[in-house]
Scaffold this active site. Structure first.
Site, PDB file in Angstrom:
ATOM      1  N   LEU A  33      43.332  53.526  41.955  1.00 42.00           N
ATOM      2  CA  LEU A  33      44.531  53.018  41.293  1.00 42.00           C
ATOM      3  C   LEU A  33      45.017  51.705  41.906  1.00 42.00           C
ATOM      4  O   LEU A  33      44.698  51.399  43.054  1.00 42.00           O
ATOM      5  CB  LEU A  33      45.671  54.043  41.436  1.00 42.00           C
ATOM      6  N   LYS A  38      42.751  49.560  48.043  1.00 40.99           N
ATOM      7  CA  LYS A  38      41.388  49.015  47.932  1.00 40.99           C
ATOM      8  C   LYS A  38      41.241  47.652  48.617  1.00 40.99           C
ATOM      9  O   LYS A  38      40.316  47.446  49.401  1.00 40.99           O
ATOM     10  CB  LYS A  38      41.009  48.806  46.446  1.00 40.99           C
ATOM     11  N   SER A 107      38.581  49.495  38.236  1.00 41.49           N
ATOM     12  CA  SER A 107      37.411  50.043  37.531  1.00 41.49           C
ATOM     13  C   SER A 107      37.606  51.516  37.181  1.00 41.49           C
ATOM     14  O   SER A 107      36.949  52.395  37.751  1.00 41.49           O
ATOM     15  CB  SER A 107      36.125  49.822  38.344  1.00 41.49           C
TER      16      SER A 107
END
Lengths: 214, 214
Positions: A33, A38, A107
């Site tokens: 999310l 990330k 993604s």
């Protein structure tokens, strides 16, 4: 005086390139999310691979892709698919060049990540079995409530207000991986521990073995 | 238990990356007619940079671009422009990762090559003057008659027969560079000499200086 080019230097095979470069080529594909962590993990991972492991690593993320290669793309479904397709193709080029590509994009769809994986794992024509490139999917997992609370860019707020349509986790699905190589619960571990888990995985697989340690 | 990611690892600046990688990042952009010898030179150049100079280098060419990243593009004017734009963006990513990108495409138009150059030479936002990436344009020059005589893929023949429309040098213009960093007369020199000229240029500019020689 040569009137023509008659000498044809041989193309390097993947095995020859790896032997010359003393460095693995692979892609680490982070998925999760918005605000899952990330990018933070990608930055620290790149730094450690370069600094502590003396490896070539390179991040592909919104900063260098959305404003460059993919600046012609919007947010329609077709454009989102094309966005991921191009990222997968470029990551594969980096992996093929014997660099560790680290991609950091939401993604959200399984089929897109599967496409990226297939692209990497397919053997090279003429080089046969085992000539594909490793693809390491890393699920950066966080409950949507935690991501929404973090909301460093105010995107969840805008999604709740309807200013952003089809926002992953709020008004569009996130399809969690069920066979990711690495599963990081980013609300339970810090960034250093997350990176340690990834490096441990890479070492366990022997991917970092050929590198010259500092 | 960490409930949030609070540590933010710093992004590497281009100077820090260069210092860690001990390897330059730049793009060598080969331009010239079909059958001018670009690919042959690119293959040998990559090989020498990897093998004799212990550097990371990677070719972008029709084989890995046209059937991958750019497989959605045809040969309309818009698609040809987009083809070169994406190649320029990807070369820049490789250069930014401290690899020597070698591109091998006809790239017949000055404005396209100028676009690629600008993309590289522009300073990084926040890192100021001198933070751009070197762009080395190499004109692989051959008289069209010589290229047509070579015609290894039979493309000139098809162009003469009208089977291929708008073929560079026959039915579409090739705009020769007038300020290329390197000018190779590929009908007068062999591939080894062509590569020697490129390496000499790179060494003269100090681009290969930081590398660990074998």
């Amino acid at each position: 005086m040569a009137t023509n080019i008659t000498y044809h230097p041989p193309h390097l095979t993947r095995a020859e390139r790896t032997s010359l470069r003393k460095q693995p080529g692979l892609t680490i594909w982070l998925t999760g999310l918005s605000a899952s962590g990330k990018s933070t993990i990608a930055v620290e991972l790149e730094h450690q691979l370069l600094k502590a492991h003396n490896l070539s690593a390179y991040r592909l993320d919104g900063d260098n892709i959305r404003f460059g290669l993919n600046k012609d793309l919007g947010f329609s479904e077709a454009d989102r698919n094309e966005n991921i397709r191009r990222i997968a193709e470029v990551a594969k080029l980096f992996a093929d060049s014997n660099t560790i590509a680290i991609t950091s994009f939401i993604s959200p769809y399984k089929k897109d990540r599967e496409m990226a994986r297939q692209l990497h794992e397919a053997p090279v024509v003429g080089e046969g079995e085992g000539s594909g490139l490793p693809f390491v999917e890393v699920f950066v997992d966080v409950p949507v409530e935690v991501a929404e609370q973090r909301d460093p860019k105010g995107l969840y707020k805008k999604a709740r207000e309807g200013v952003i349509k089809e926002f992953t986790g709020i008004s569009a699905p996130y399809e969690a991986p069920d066979r990711a190589e690495i599963h990081i619960k980013s609300h339970e571990v810090g960034v250093k521990e997350a990176v340690r888990q990834i490096i441990e995985y890479l070492e366990g697989k022997g991917y970092l073995g050929a590198a010259i340690k500092n």
